[in-house]
Design a protein around this motif. Structure first.
Motif, short mmCIF file in Angstrom:
data_model
loop_
_atom_site.label_atom_id
_atom_site.label_comp_id
_atom_site.label_asym_id
_atom_site.label_seq_id
_atom_site.Cartn_x
_atom_site.Cartn_y
_atom_site.Cartn_z
N VAL A 1 20.02 -7.58 21.39
CA VAL A 1 20.15 -6.89 22.67
C VAL A 1 18.79 -6.96 23.34
O VAL A 1 17.85 -6.27 22.94
CB VAL A 1 20.61 -5.43 22.49
CG1 VAL A 1 20.66 -4.72 23.84
CG2 VAL A 1 21.98 -5.38 21.83
N VAL A 2 18.66 -7.85 24.32
CA VAL A 2 17.36 -8.19 24.88
C VAL A 2 17.23 -7.59 26.28
O VAL A 2 18.17 -7.01 26.82
CB VAL A 2 17.18 -9.72 24.92
CG1 VAL A 2 17.29 -10.31 23.52
CG2 VAL A 2 18.21 -10.37 25.84
N ASP A 3 16.05 -7.75 26.86
CA ASP A 3 15.82 -7.29 28.21
C ASP A 3 15.77 -8.48 29.16
O ASP A 3 15.83 -9.64 28.76
CB ASP A 3 14.52 -6.48 28.29
CG ASP A 3 13.32 -7.25 27.73
OD1 ASP A 3 13.44 -8.48 27.53
OD2 ASP A 3 12.27 -6.63 27.48
N ARG A 4 15.64 -8.20 30.44
CA ARG A 4 15.66 -9.25 31.45
C ARG A 4 14.40 -10.12 31.41
O ARG A 4 14.45 -11.28 31.79
CB ARG A 4 15.84 -8.65 32.84
CG ARG A 4 17.17 -7.94 32.98
CD ARG A 4 17.46 -7.56 34.43
NE ARG A 4 18.74 -6.87 34.51
CZ ARG A 4 19.91 -7.48 34.56
NH1 ARG A 4 19.97 -8.81 34.54
NH2 ARG A 4 21.02 -6.79 34.63
N ALA A 5 13.31 -9.55 30.95
CA ALA A 5 12.10 -10.35 30.82
C ALA A 5 12.30 -11.47 29.81
O ALA A 5 11.81 -12.59 30.00
CB ALA A 5 10.92 -9.46 30.42
N SER B 1 28.56 -14.08 32.09
CA SER B 1 27.22 -13.72 32.54
C SER B 1 26.40 -13.38 31.30
O SER B 1 26.84 -13.57 30.17
CB SER B 1 27.28 -12.52 33.51
OG SER B 1 27.72 -11.36 32.83
N ASP B 2 25.20 -12.87 31.52
CA ASP B 2 24.32 -12.50 30.41
C ASP B 2 24.47 -11.04 30.00
O ASP B 2 23.62 -10.51 29.28
CB ASP B 2 22.86 -12.77 30.80
CG ASP B 2 22.57 -14.26 30.95
OD1 ASP B 2 23.14 -15.04 30.17
OD2 ASP B 2 21.79 -14.63 31.85
N LEU B 3 25.51 -10.37 30.47
CA LEU B 3 25.68 -8.96 30.14
C LEU B 3 25.86 -8.74 28.65
O LEU B 3 25.48 -7.69 28.12
CB LEU B 3 26.89 -8.39 30.90
CG LEU B 3 26.74 -8.30 32.42
CD1 LEU B 3 28.03 -7.78 33.04
CD2 LEU B 3 25.58 -7.39 32.80
N CYS B 4 26.46 -9.71 27.94
CA CYS B 4 26.66 -9.55 26.50
C CYS B 4 25.34 -9.58 25.74
O CYS B 4 25.30 -9.19 24.57
CB CYS B 4 27.59 -10.64 25.98
SG CYS B 4 27.02 -12.34 26.28
N LEU B 5 24.27 -10.04 26.38
CA LEU B 5 22.94 -10.02 25.77
C LEU B 5 22.13 -8.80 26.17
O LEU B 5 21.15 -8.47 25.51
CB LEU B 5 22.16 -11.28 26.14
CG LEU B 5 22.74 -12.62 25.70
CD1 LEU B 5 21.88 -13.76 26.24
CD2 LEU B 5 22.85 -12.71 24.20
N LEU B 6 22.53 -8.14 27.26
CA LEU B 6 21.73 -7.06 27.82
C LEU B 6 22.19 -5.68 27.40
O LEU B 6 21.38 -4.75 27.35
CB LEU B 6 21.74 -7.15 29.36
CG LEU B 6 21.06 -8.37 29.98
CD1 LEU B 6 21.36 -8.45 31.47
CD2 LEU B 6 19.55 -8.31 29.76
N TYR B 7 23.48 -5.52 27.13
CA TYR B 7 24.02 -4.19 26.89
C TYR B 7 24.87 -4.16 25.63
O TYR B 7 25.48 -5.17 25.26
CB TYR B 7 24.88 -3.73 28.09
CG TYR B 7 24.12 -3.71 29.40
CD1 TYR B 7 23.25 -2.67 29.69
CD2 TYR B 7 24.28 -4.73 30.33
CE1 TYR B 7 22.55 -2.65 30.89
CE2 TYR B 7 23.59 -4.70 31.53
CZ TYR B 7 22.73 -3.67 31.81
OH TYR B 7 22.04 -3.64 32.99
N PRO B 8 24.95 -3.00 24.98
CA PRO B 8 25.84 -2.86 23.82
C PRO B 8 27.30 -3.05 24.24
O PRO B 8 27.68 -2.78 25.38
CB PRO B 8 25.58 -1.43 23.34
CG PRO B 8 24.23 -1.07 23.89
CD PRO B 8 24.13 -1.79 25.20
N PRO B 9 28.15 -3.50 23.33
CA PRO B 9 29.53 -3.80 23.70
C PRO B 9 30.34 -2.59 24.15
O PRO B 9 31.23 -2.73 24.98
CB PRO B 9 30.10 -4.44 22.42
CG PRO B 9 29.20 -4.00 21.33
CD PRO B 9 27.85 -3.86 21.93
N HIS B 10 30.05 -1.40 23.60
CA HIS B 10 30.87 -0.25 24.00
C HIS B 10 30.64 0.11 25.46
O HIS B 10 31.56 0.60 26.14
CB HIS B 10 30.58 0.96 23.09
CG HIS B 10 29.22 1.55 23.27
ND1 HIS B 10 28.08 1.03 22.69
CD2 HIS B 10 28.80 2.65 23.96
CE1 HIS B 10 27.04 1.76 23.01
NE2 HIS B 10 27.44 2.75 23.78
#
Length: 425
Positions: free
Chosen positions: A15-19, A214-223
């Motif tokens: 779970v990464v950030d936008r940077a 999109s990259d949402l699966c990398l930015l936020y937890p699935p729940h």
């Protein structure tokens, strides 16, 4: 396999950030004219994986895992230095193993080679040797750091909600919903489940599918993605949205039961069995979840931005895999009827996107609202898979001179095995 998301490698390392996302595209940005192309690359490659996964008879969970593997791989690699189509085949092959739906490597190579050779891809250089895909598998697993456990929003969606007639849909969703008990949930303390019509729950499922574009699966937890899908479903699904509006216009009446005549316990039990259940308190349901609703609203805005950007993208996909048609149908209805939701939805689209986003969209129909009428592009350039493939080829061609003659004067190892051998000394 980790059963607790918060103790899993997914949460701790992926779970990464936008940077981190921006840093991953630093090399690619040197060889592309418009950074916006990377947003369309996300949609394009997710659609490719989805289509290949269906040809391999994968379930949606396996396809979603392959997409996550693809996105994690390109956190450490560049499009201009690799062949994304070989990576896609390797991701599907590894995802099948990780999700206990293995496909023989010969079948993966044969299906991928045949599929990629067709239009609009026209990839003639896909290797026919099984050893090439097996070699790519080792590179992929190494870059994934052997973290092959992926949590998806589908399980949370089926735990939080249920359908009015759950026989057919639960059979389809059983891949992620079987075995879920009614015990305490780590994402909230709300009581019960949100009961939705079959079409509404299918729409929420499709919205989750779109998060992988999109990259949402990398930015936020699935729940959080599952709760966002339910949040958007209440807006995009017409009957459910109308029900919420009707409840909001009704005056609060707390003494309705007090004014009604008293009935015996037998009459009350008989009438309760024959009468319909009272309408659900949707707002109270979300209020009972132990999550940040401003964060859910932020993710919703990002999904709206994705759908608005998607108006310019033309590609034939299965309408049941996406909620794109529902969003565009709702946007058209708001424009014509002046819905109270129009200011929020359209305004957020304008704030998050430039004016060139209001373009045409493909002939994708909505699973709940019917087919949407096509709109003409207002001075915006339409993006197609063929155009993205040209951009990708140009990026790789421009990268080759820099690899052969770098500014440092030292040759750069193109082969991954040579590169790691040199790094090891």
């Amino acid at each position: 396999m980790a059963t607790d998301f918060w103790a899993s490698s997914h949460y701790k390392r992926w779970v990464v950030d936008r940077a981190t996302l921006r840093q991953a595209r630093v090399d690619d940005l040197q060889y592309v004219d418009d950074p916006e192309y990377f947003t369309y690359f996300s949609v394009f490659f997710a659609n490719v994986i989805t289509k290949l996964g269906k040809k391999l008879n994968f379930r949606q969970r396996v396809i979603a895992t392959a997409i996550v593997f693809f996105r994690r791989f390109y956190l450490k690699n560049s499009y201009c230095e690799t062949d994304p189509f070989v990576v896609i085949a390797a991701c599907c092959y590894v995802a099948g193993k990780a999700e206990e739906s293995p496909v023989h490597i010969k079948n993966v190579v044969a299906e991928a080679r045949l599929f990629f050779s067709q239009q609009p891809y026209g990839v003639k250089s896909f290797p026919s040797d099984n050893s090439k895909l097996a070699e790519m598998e080792f590179y992929l697993v190494a870059d994934l750091e052997c973290d092959l456990t992926v949590f998806h929003p589908y399980r949370t969606l089926m735990a939080l909600s249920k359908t009015e007639s759950s026989s057919d849909f639960m059979a389809e969703a059983g891949e992620v919903g079987v075995g879920i008990d009614d015990g305490p949930r780590y994402w909230g303390t709300g009581e019960g489940q949100l009961e939705l019509p079959d079409e509404a729950l299918q729409l929420a499922w499709s919205i989750i599918n779109d998060t992988y574009r999109s990259d949402l699966c990398l930015l936020y937890p699935p729940h959080l993605l599952a709760i966002t899908a339910l949040y958007l479903t209440l807006v995009l699904h017409g009957p459910t949205r109308d029900l919420i509006q009707q409840k909001s216009h009704l005056a609060p009446s707390g003494d309705t039961h007090a004014n009604s005549p008293r009935r015996s316990s037998r009459q009350a039990s008989t009438s309760s069995l024959g009468s319909k259940k009272p309408p659900q308190d949707y707002i109270g349901f979300f209020a009972g979840l132990n999550v940040s609703m401003p964060l859910v609203a932020t993710i919703s805005q990002e999904m709206i931005s994705l759908y608005s950007m998607w108006e310019r993208y033309r590609e034939d996909i299965d309408p049941s895999d996406t909620a794109r048609g529902a969003f565009h149908g709702q946007a058209s209805a708001q424009t014509q009827a002046g819905s109270p939701y129009s200011a929020t939805t359209q305004g957020s689209s304008k704030r998050t996107l430039s004016g060139s986003r209001s373009g045409s969209h493909s002939r994708v129909g909505t699973p709940t609202e019917g087919a949407d009428e096509p709109r003409k592009a207002e001075g915006a350039r339409v993006i197609t898979p063929a155009m993205l493939l040209q951009v990708l080829t140009k990026m790789r061609d421009n990268r080759l001179p820099d690899v052969a003659h770098p500014a440092s004067g030292r040759p750069v190892a193109v082969n991954k095995m040579l590169e790691r051998t040199q790094a090891a000394g």
